[in-house]
Design a protein around this motif. Structure first.
Motif, PDB file in Angstrom:
ATOM      1  N   VAL A 190       0.858  -1.269   0.119  1.00 30.99           N
ATOM      2  CA  VAL A 190       0.054   0.015  -0.101  1.00 30.99           C
ATOM      3  C   VAL A 190       0.848   1.294  -0.034  1.00 30.99           C
ATOM      4  O   VAL A 190       0.572   2.299  -0.638  1.00 30.99           O
ATOM      5  CB  VAL A 190      -0.921  -0.057   1.115  1.00 30.99           C
ATOM      6  N   ASP A 191       1.902   1.228   0.927  1.00 27.16           N
ATOM      7  CA  ASP A 191       2.741   2.417   0.838  1.00 27.16           C
ATOM      8  C   ASP A 191       3.492   2.544  -0.475  1.00 27.16           C
ATOM      9  O   ASP A 191       3.641   3.886  -1.018  1.00 27.16           O
ATOM     10  CB  ASP A 191       3.887   2.208   2.128  1.00 27.16           C
ATOM     11  N   SER A 192       3.833   1.489  -0.995  1.00 28.94           N
ATOM     12  CA  SER A 192       4.562   1.695  -2.240  1.00 28.94           C
ATOM     13  C   SER A 192       3.505   2.374  -3.492  1.00 28.94           C
ATOM     14  O   SER A 192       4.150   3.268  -4.066  1.00 28.94           O
ATOM     15  CB  SER A 192       5.058   0.332  -2.815  1.00 28.94           C
ATOM     16  N   TYR A 193       2.273   1.780  -3.392  1.00 23.56           N
ATOM     17  CA  TYR A 193       1.395   2.345  -4.299  1.00 23.56           C
ATOM     18  C   TYR A 193       1.279   3.968  -4.084  1.00 23.56           C
ATOM     19  O   TYR A 193       1.139   4.707  -4.888  1.00 23.56           O
ATOM     20  CB  TYR A 193       0.236   1.823  -4.101  1.00 23.56           C
ATOM     21  N   LEU A 194       1.141   4.188  -2.841  1.00 27.55           N
ATOM     22  CA  LEU A 194       0.882   5.687  -2.596  1.00 27.55           C
ATOM     23  C   LEU A 194       2.022   6.586  -2.851  1.00 27.55           C
ATOM     24  O   LEU A 194       2.080   7.553  -3.023  1.00 27.55           O
ATOM     25  CB  LEU A 194       0.313   5.667  -1.130  1.00 27.55           C
ATOM     26  N   ARG A 195       3.300   5.953  -2.946  1.00 27.78           N
ATOM     27  CA  ARG A 195       4.359   6.856  -3.465  1.00 27.78           C
ATOM     28  C   ARG A 195       4.331   7.112  -5.054  1.00 27.78           C
ATOM     29  O   ARG A 195       4.726   7.982  -5.434  1.00 27.78           O
ATOM     30  CB  ARG A 195       5.661   6.054  -3.157  1.00 27.78           C
ATOM     31  N   ILE A 196       3.873   6.001  -5.363  1.00 22.66           N
ATOM     32  CA  ILE A 196       3.783   6.151  -7.149  1.00 22.66           C
ATOM     33  C   ILE A 196       2.274   7.183  -7.549  1.00 22.66           C
ATOM     34  O   ILE A 196       2.388   7.769  -8.330  1.00 22.66           O
ATOM     35  CB  ILE A 196       3.501   4.679  -7.957  1.00 22.66           C
ATOM     36  N   PHE A 197       1.290   6.587  -6.643  1.00 24.24           N
ATOM     37  CA  PHE A 197       0.021   7.471  -6.980  1.00 24.24           C
ATOM     38  C   PHE A 197      -0.241   8.199  -5.996  1.00 24.24           C
ATOM     39  O   PHE A 197      -1.037   7.773  -4.866  1.00 24.24           O
ATOM     40  CB  PHE A 197      -1.136   6.299  -7.334  1.00 24.24           C
ATOM     41  N   THR A 198       0.120   9.555  -5.912  1.00 24.92           N
ATOM     42  CA  THR A 198       0.057  10.374  -4.523  1.00 24.92           C
ATOM     43  C   THR A 198      -1.256  10.794  -4.300  1.00 24.92           C
ATOM     44  O   THR A 198      -2.093  11.562  -5.498  1.00 24.92           O
ATOM     45  CB  THR A 198       0.893  11.742  -4.992  1.00 24.92           C
ATOM     46  N   PRO A 199      -2.018  10.545  -3.270  1.00 23.95           N
ATOM     47  CA  PRO A 199      -3.343  11.091  -2.763  1.00 23.95           C
ATOM     48  C   PRO A 199      -3.293  12.619  -2.601  1.00 23.95           C
ATOM     49  O   PRO A 199      -2.312  13.061  -1.858  1.00 23.95           O
ATOM     50  CB  PRO A 199      -3.693  10.338  -1.761  1.00 23.95           C
ATOM     51  N   GLY A 200      -4.408  13.480  -2.923  1.00 19.88           N
ATOM     52  CA  GLY A 200      -4.521  14.662  -2.565  1.00 19.88           C
ATOM     53  C   GLY A 200      -5.352  14.869  -1.380  1.00 19.88           C
ATOM     54  O   GLY A 200      -5.194  15.823  -0.694  1.00 19.88           O
TER      55      GLY A 200
ATOM     56  N   GLY B 184       3.314  13.980   5.028  1.00 22.25           N
ATOM     57  CA  GLY B 184       2.872  14.285   3.984  1.00 22.25           C
ATOM     58  C   GLY B 184       1.566  13.899   3.880  1.00 22.25           C
ATOM     59  O   GLY B 184       0.804  14.204   2.848  1.00 22.25           O
ATOM     60  N   TYR B 185       0.954  13.275   4.914  1.00 27.29           N
ATOM     61  CA  TYR B 185      -0.447  12.835   5.168  1.00 27.29           C
ATOM     62  C   TYR B 185      -1.330  13.614   6.063  1.00 27.29           C
ATOM     63  O   TYR B 185      -2.400  13.358   6.237  1.00 27.29           O
ATOM     64  CB  TYR B 185      -0.484  11.429   5.688  1.00 27.29           C
ATOM     65  N   ARG B 186      -0.633  14.948   6.173  1.00 25.42           N
ATOM     66  CA  ARG B 186      -1.319  15.662   7.287  1.00 25.42           C
ATOM     67  C   ARG B 186      -2.793  16.074   6.899  1.00 25.42           C
ATOM     68  O   ARG B 186      -3.498  16.160   7.614  1.00 25.42           O
ATOM     69  CB  ARG B 186      -0.503  16.945   7.372  1.00 25.42           C
ATOM     70  N   ASP B 187      -2.870  16.390   5.573  1.00 21.98           N
ATOM     71  CA  ASP B 187      -4.099  16.660   4.870  1.00 21.98           C
ATOM     72  C   ASP B 187      -5.059  15.560   4.391  1.00 21.98           C
ATOM     73  O   ASP B 187      -5.787  15.958   3.670  1.00 21.98           O
ATOM     74  CB  ASP B 187      -3.903  17.990   3.997  1.00 21.98           C
ATOM     75  N   ILE B 188      -4.482  14.479   4.501  1.00 23.88           N
ATOM     76  CA  ILE B 188      -5.321  13.237   3.933  1.00 23.88           C
ATOM     77  C   ILE B 188      -6.007  12.573   4.807  1.00 23.88           C
ATOM     78  O   ILE B 188      -5.876  12.335   5.926  1.00 23.88           O
ATOM     79  CB  ILE B 188      -4.096  12.229   3.429  1.00 23.88           C
ATOM     80  N   SER B 189      -7.354  12.184   4.261  1.00 25.33           N
ATOM     81  CA  SER B 189      -8.392  11.612   5.133  1.00 25.33           C
ATOM     82  C   SER B 189      -8.231  10.183   4.804  1.00 25.33           C
ATOM     83  O   SER B 189      -8.086   9.559   3.531  1.00 25.33           O
ATOM     84  CB  SER B 189      -9.738  12.015   4.809  1.00 25.33           C
TER      85      SER B 189
END
Length: 407
Positions: free
Chosen positions: A78-88, A154-159
Motif C-alpha cells: 500500500v505504501d509503495s502504491y501511495l508513493r507512485i500514485f500520490t493522494p491529494g 505528507g499525510y497531514r491533509d489526507i483523510s
C-alpha cells in the motif's frame, strides 16, 4: 474511431465469458482508453486513491504463518502504491465483508470444497469474514493508519477511510458507495481504483457524473519496484471513444455497454446462454446506425426498464449472427468453453486421435475428439492441425445450440 475500426478490433479478441474476458475485450476494442505507465514515469497525482484490498491480502498471505507477517507485506505494498500514485484528499481501504444473498451459496460451496488442512501457514479459507485472522487484520490496519497519520507529514491533509470484513458488502461495492457518499458527482476530482477484481471495471462504468475515473488492475503486472508494465483504464477516454462512434449519446450508450458486459457474466449473474460479447457489440453498433434505432437504447433510464422491442430485435439478430459466425480459433475456443464450467469435464479430458488415408496419392488426416463418452469426428484435411480444428469446431457446434461454426 470508426465503426469499422471497432468491429475489426473486436475480432482480434477470442470469444470468452466472464468478467475478466469482458475487461480484456473492452481494452482491445477501445485501445485509447488504455494509458501505459512506464517504470520511469514520475508519480501520478489523484484526489482519491481507493484500494480493493482482498486480492492484495490473498497475495500477501502466501507462505505466511500469522496476521502480523501478512499485514507487514500488505502495508509495504500500500505504501509503495501511495508513493507512485500520490493522494491529494483521501485514501480508502476496503476489505470484503459478508457477501450479498445472491453470492452466499457460491461462497458456501467454495468453502466446503476447501476444507482447511492442518498447516503452519495460512490458507485462503482464513481470509473469510468472521475468522480470527480477519479480526486481527482489522486491528493491525487501524494501527497502521493511525501510525501513518502521526508520523508522516505528507499525510497531514489526507483523510483515511477503512472498511474491514466486519462491514457487509464486497470491497468494490463499498468503494463505489464511498464515492456516492463523499465525492460530489459534478466535481472534477481524479479518482483511482486499485484492485485485482475485474468487477471494478463494471462498477466504475456505472458511476454517474464522475468524469475523471481511472482503474489500475493489480493482475495486469504491477510490481513494487515497477519493473513490470502497468496501465490505467481511463473512463473519460472510453467515453470519448464512444462519442466518436455514437455522437451525442455516449453517456447513455455507456449503460447499454454495461448491460452487454453483464450479459457476458460476472460474480452475481451467469452469462446468457450462447452469448458472445464480440458479436453482440457488432450487432448493436450496426443496429444503432439504422434510423429506427438511432435514438433508442436497450435501457430506458427514464422509466428504469428495458426498451423491450429493441432488446428483442437485438437478441434475435445476435442469435442469427452466431449461427453463421466463423470460429476464429476452435481449439482455444473449446478450451475456454470447458474452463468456464459449461461441461462436467476438464481440459485434461480432451483427447485428440488421428487416422490417415491415401486419397489420389495425397495423405489425408482425420481427427476424432473424445470428451468422456462423447466423440466428435472432423473432416479430413491434409494437415493434422486443420483436422484437429475441424473436430473442435464440430464439438463446439454441438455444444452451442443454434450455433454453427464453419467446419
Amino acid at each position: 474511431m470508426s465503426v469499422a475500426t471497432v468491429l475489426q478490433s473486436t475480432r482480434a479478441v477470442l470469444s470468452s465469458k466472464g468478467k475478466a474476458a469482458s475487461k480484456r475485450w473492452l481494452e482491445a476494442s477501445f485501445p485509447k482508453c488504455v494509458i501505459p505507465i512506464s517504470p520511469r514515469s514520475p508519480s501520478f497525482k489523484f484526489d482519491h486513491v481507493l484500494f480493493d484490498m482482498n486480492d492484495m491480502l490473498h497475495t500477501c498471505a502466501r507462505n505466511c504463518k500469522n496476521s502480523s507477517a501478512v499485514c507487514k507485506r500488505v502495508f509495504r505494498q500500500v505504501d509503495s502504491y501511495l508513493r507512485i500514485f500520490t493522494p491529494g484528499k483521501s485514501v480508502v481501504l476496503c476489505f470484503d465483508g459478508p457477501g450479498p444473498i445472491a453470492k452466499i451459496p457460491k461462497q458456501v460451496e467454495s468453502r466446503e470444497k476447501r476444507t482447511k488442512v492442518a498447516s503452519s501457514t495460512l490458507d485462503s479459507i482464513d481470509i473469510t469474514p468472521g475468522t480470527r485472522f480477519m479480526s486481527e487484520v482489522r486491528e493491525l490496519c487501524f494501527a497502521h493508519v493511525v501510525q501513518s497519520l502521526e508520523q508522516r507529514g505528507g499525510y497531514r491533509d489526507i483523510s483515511f477511510y477503512l472498511s474491514c470484513s466486519d462491514v457487509a458488502g464486497e470491497g468494490e461495492l463499498k468503494l463505489v458507495e464511498w464515492i456516492h457518499t463523499f465525492v460530489e458527482s459534478a466535481s472534477k476530482d481524479r479518482i483511482l481504483f486499485i484492485g485485482g477484481d475485474s468487477d471494478l471495471t463494471i462498477q466504475s462504468l456505472a458511476l454517474r457524473g464522475h468524469s475523471q475515473v481511472y482503474l489500475l488492475n493489480r493482475k495486469d503486472g504491477v510490481g513494487l519496484q515497477r519493473i513490470k508494465p502497468m496501465h490505467f483504464i481511463s473512463l473519460s477516454e472510453l467515453k470519448k471513444e464512444l462519442e466518436t462512434i455514437f455522437p451525442d449519446h455516449s453517456d447513455i450508450i455507456r449503460f447499454d455497454l454495461l448491460l452487454l458486459i453483464i450479459f457476458n457474466g460476472n460474480d452475481y449473474l451467469p452469462p446468457l446462454k450462447h452469448f458472445n460479447l464480440q458479436v453482440s457489440f457488432e450487432v448493436y453498433t450496426l443496429m444503432k446506425s439504422q434510423e429506427k434505432f438511432r435514438s433508442r437504447f436497450l435501457l430506458d433510464g427514464r422509466e428504469k426498464t428495458f426498451d423491450y422491442e429493441f432488446l428483442a430485435e437485438f437478441l434475435k439478430q445476435v442469435d442469427a449472427r452466431l449461427k453463421t459466425w466463423k470460429i476464429s480459433n476452435p481449439i482455444v475456443e473449446l478450451h475456454q468453453y470447458v474452463q468456464e464450467g459449461s461441461l462436467e469435464y476438464s481440459v485434461e479430458d480432451l483427447q485428440f486421435e488421428f487416422s490417415q488415408e491415401i486419397r489420389e496419392e495425397v495423405t489425408m488426416w482425420t481427427c476424432t475428439l473424445t470428451i468422456g463418452d462423447l466423440k466428435f469426428e472432423g473432416k479430413p484435411f491434409r494437415t493434422k492441425m486443420e483436422s484437429k480444428n475441424s473436430a473442435a469446431t464440430v464439438a463446439l457446434s454441438t455444444f452451442y445450440e443454434g450455433f454453427r461454426g464453419s467446419v
